[in-house]
Design an enzyme around this catalytic site. Structure first.
Site, PDB file in Angstrom:
ATOM      1  N   ASP A  71      45.137  43.310  37.248  1.00 56.36           N
ATOM      2  CA  ASP A  71      46.299  42.442  37.414  1.00 56.36           C
ATOM      3  C   ASP A  71      46.159  41.835  38.818  1.00 56.36           C
ATOM      4  OD1 ASP A  71      48.673  41.152  37.524  1.00 56.36           O
ATOM      5  OD2 ASP A  71      49.913  42.865  36.938  1.00 56.36           O
TER       6      ASP A  71
ATOM      7  N   ASP B  48      54.135  40.918  46.461  1.00 54.91           N
ATOM      8  CA  ASP B  48      53.072  41.276  45.528  1.00 54.91           C
ATOM      9  C   ASP B  48      52.009  40.179  45.565  1.00 54.91           C
ATOM     10  OD1 ASP B  48      51.907  42.657  43.441  1.00 54.91           O
ATOM     11  OD2 ASP B  48      53.343  42.030  41.918  1.00 54.91           O
TER      12      ASP B  48
ATOM     13  N   GLU C 198      55.964  49.876  33.560  1.00 61.16           N
ATOM     14  CA  GLU C 198      55.283  49.560  34.825  1.00 61.16           C
ATOM     15  C   GLU C 198      56.321  49.454  35.937  1.00 61.16           C
ATOM     16  OE1 GLU C 198      52.438  46.309  34.607  1.00 61.16           O
ATOM     17  OE2 GLU C 198      52.875  45.757  36.677  1.00 61.16           O
TER      18      GLU C 198
ATOM     19  N   GLU D  32      50.876  50.141  39.208  1.00 58.87           N
ATOM     20  CA  GLU D  32      50.209  49.054  39.940  1.00 58.87           C
ATOM     21  C   GLU D  32      50.350  49.338  41.432  1.00 58.87           C
ATOM     22  OE1 GLU D  32      50.695  45.041  38.513  1.00 58.87           O
ATOM     23  OE2 GLU D  32      50.944  44.297  40.558  1.00 58.87           O
TER      24      GLU D  32
ATOM     25  N   ASP E 216      47.273  49.128  36.786  1.00 57.02           N
ATOM     26  CA  ASP E 216      47.056  47.707  37.073  1.00 57.02           C
ATOM     27  C   ASP E 216      46.357  47.663  38.427  1.00 57.02           C
ATOM     28  OD1 ASP E 216      47.963  46.559  34.811  1.00 57.02           O
ATOM     29  OD2 ASP E 216      49.686  45.546  35.689  1.00 57.02           O
TER      30      ASP E 216
ATOM     31  N   HIS F  85      50.410  38.702  28.063  1.00 56.58           N
ATOM     32  CA  HIS F  85      51.810  38.540  27.647  1.00 56.58           C
ATOM     33  C   HIS F  85      51.799  37.618  26.428  1.00 56.58           C
ATOM     34  CE1 HIS F  85      52.143  39.017  32.074  1.00 56.58           C
ATOM     35  NE2 HIS F  85      53.310  39.598  31.855  1.00 56.58           N
TER      36      HIS F  85
HETATM   37  C1  XLS Z   1      54.295  41.709  38.016  1.00 54.33           C
HETATM   38  C2  XLS Z   1      53.675  42.612  37.056  1.00 54.33           C
HETATM   39  C3  XLS Z   1      53.291  41.975  35.727  1.00 54.33           C
HETATM   40  C4  XLS Z   1      53.051  43.016  34.684  1.00 54.33           C
HETATM   41  C5  XLS Z   1      53.035  42.483  33.283  1.00 54.33           C
HETATM   42  O1  XLS Z   1      54.417  41.998  39.190  1.00 54.33           O
HETATM   43  O2  XLS Z   1      52.578  43.221  37.659  1.00 54.33           O
HETATM   44  O3  XLS Z   1      52.204  41.137  35.893  1.00 54.33           O
HETATM   45  O4  XLS Z   1      51.872  43.707  34.910  1.00 54.33           O
HETATM   46  O5  XLS Z   1      54.208  41.845  32.953  1.00 54.33           O
HETATM   47 NI    NI Z   2      51.165  44.453  36.683  1.00 54.07          NI
HETATM   48 NI    NI Z   3      52.563  42.993  39.906  1.00 54.57          NI
END
Ligand code: XLS
Ligand code: NI
Ligand code: NI
Length: 439
Positions: free
Chosen positions: A342, A310, A235, A271, A299, A104
């Site tokens: 991630d 998460d 995402e 993800e 991810d 980021h």
């Molecule tokens: C949060 C997200 C974040 C994104 C990028 O849950 O996974 O980390 O991948 O902003």
């Molecule tokens: Ni992510």
């Molecule tokens: Ni995440």
């Protein structure tokens, strides 16, 4: 500073096929240059390390203070610390042997007291990143803007009820896109953590979705204007930090993109820990995104399925990695996407070497998944069974349905002529047994 070694005692991670269980600082399955189905393992897997967890993670949680002390961190959010951290990061990428990293904007450079100052910091730090990229050959898998941490974004960024906040977010994304171009990023990610609601009582859902679509249209226009070649990715995540997030899951995002005419400009960054939060199985969104030709990147992490949030754990389950790699190999790969970790070490995993052990374990889990998937695909037993299951759509009335030329009258006529369809077993246990054979 440039010559300081942060991960002392760890050198380039070797491939140690057949090594014993206790050797966790070598790859037993990931052999980067080995070719499978015409591509190197390195290309199929395109591993990437994320900056935020691995270089900014402190182990703090809502109930506890930081537990992770890193030699490059002095607790100050200064430019000097940011540069030290960047050197440490490239040492880590190089020793681990990954080709990509993700970040980021606010992970790499401190936010200033004005947008101008933040931009200046970001430009200065990414000058260093570019220099280190050139020296090591390591590249950016994706860049993203942090549009969720600062208090100004507490009611959303692109969906904020105040257009001034949306404007700030747009300005931040403009700079983010310029940085992506400068560093040759392969992709650019939008994750809408605050794009949703906490209560419907104060929320105009239709307006917020329209604003978010218009925000994306501005990003597409600027990308084209500056000649930025990377792939845009959204995402999905159903909740956390919001009660409900608009990018709920793959199917919702695909519907949103198609509704607003944005689908040719975006793919999805899936993800799996978000997928399971949405109430689906681990690989569900991978399969759905891929079915629409929109699986762009992954991810690669996992949650604890017995929890409802998460946890961003390193993916270590071979069945999960096998099913993900099966979809990826079936669609011919992920490029320009990859497998981005991630994921964060647990706050109790306090040794510096735990960062290596975690990444190596997860890379090996995916390497095994890839090897399994290749066998499943090469032997073709499952594919043949699935093909036979749908065979009735290749001739007669089924073919007309497949091609979209059948009418209800024809279906009625067919049914009158042929009567009751025969009962056909779904054979779930047979499929499950066959998948287990490959794990
Ligand atoms: C949060 C997200 C974040 C994104 C990028 O849950 O996974 O980390 O991948 O902003
Ligand atoms: Ni992510
Ligand atoms: Ni995440």
């Amino acid at each position: 500073m440039a010559d300081e070694e942060y991960f002392r005692g760890i050198s380039k991670i070797p491939y140690v096929a057949g090594a014993g269980a206790g050797n966790v600082l070598g790859f037993k399955y990931y052999n980067a240059q080995e070719v499978l189905l015409g591509k190197t393992m390195e290309d199929w897997l395109s591993f990437s390390v994320c900056y935020w967890h691995t270089f900014r993670g402190t182990g703090a949680d809502p109930f506890g203070f930081p537990t992770l002390c890193r030699p490059w961190d002095d607790g100050k959010d200064s430019m000097e610390t940011a540069k030290r951290r960047m050197h440490a990061a490239f040492e880590f990428f190089t020793k681990l042997g990954v080709k990509y990293y993700t970040f980021h904007d606010r992970d790499v450079a401190p936010e200033g007291s004005t947008l101008e100052e933040s931009n200046r910091n970001l430009v200065e730090i990414t000058d260093l990143a570019l220099q280190l990229q050139k020296k090591t050959g390591i590249r950016v898998l994706w860049v993203t803007c942090n549009l969720f941490a600062h208090p100004r974004y507490m009611n959303g960024a692109a969906t904020n009820p105040d257009s001034h906040v949306l404007a700030y977010a747009g300005a931040q994304v403009k700079k983010g896109l310029e940085i992506a171009k400068k560093l040759g990023a392969e992709n650019f990610v939008f994750w809408g953590g605050r794009e949703g609601y906490l209560t419907l009582h104060n929320t105009d859902v239709a307006a917020e979705l329209r604003h978010m679509a218009n925000f994306f249209k501005m990003a597409v226009a600027y990308k084209e204007k500056i000649g930025l070649k990377c792939q845009f990715l959204i995402e999905p995540k159903p909740k956390e930090p919001c009660r409900h997030q608009y990018d709920y899951d793959a199917m919702s995002v695909i519907g949103f993109l198609k509704h607003f005419g944005l689908d040719s400009h975006f793919k999805l960054n899936i993800e799996p820990n978000h997928t399971t939060l949405a109430g689906h199985s681990y690989e569900h969104d991978i399969v759905v995104a891929s079915a629409f030709g929109m699986l762009g990147s992954v991810d690669s992490n996992t949650g604890s399925p017995d929890l409802g949030w998460d946890t961003d754990q390193f993916p270590m389950d071979i069945k999960n990695t096998t099913m993900v790699m099966k979809s990826i190999v079936e669609q011919g790969g992920l490029q320009p996407g990859g497998l981005n970790f991630d994921a964060k070490v647990r706050r109790e995993s306090t040794d510096l070497e735990d960062l290596f052990i975690a990444h190596i374990g997860a890379m090996d889990a995916f390497a095994r998944g890839l090897r399994n998937a290749v066998k499943i695909i090469e032997e073709g037993v499952i594919a043949q069974m699935v093909k036979e299951r749908y065979l009735s759509f290749s001739t007669g009335i089924g073919q007309k349905v497949e091609e979209g030329t059948a009418t209800l009258e024809e279906l009625e006529e067919f049914t009158m002529r042929n009567g009751e369809p025969k009962i056909t077993s779904g054979k779930q246990e047979k499929y499950e047994s066959i998948i287990n054979h490959y794990l």
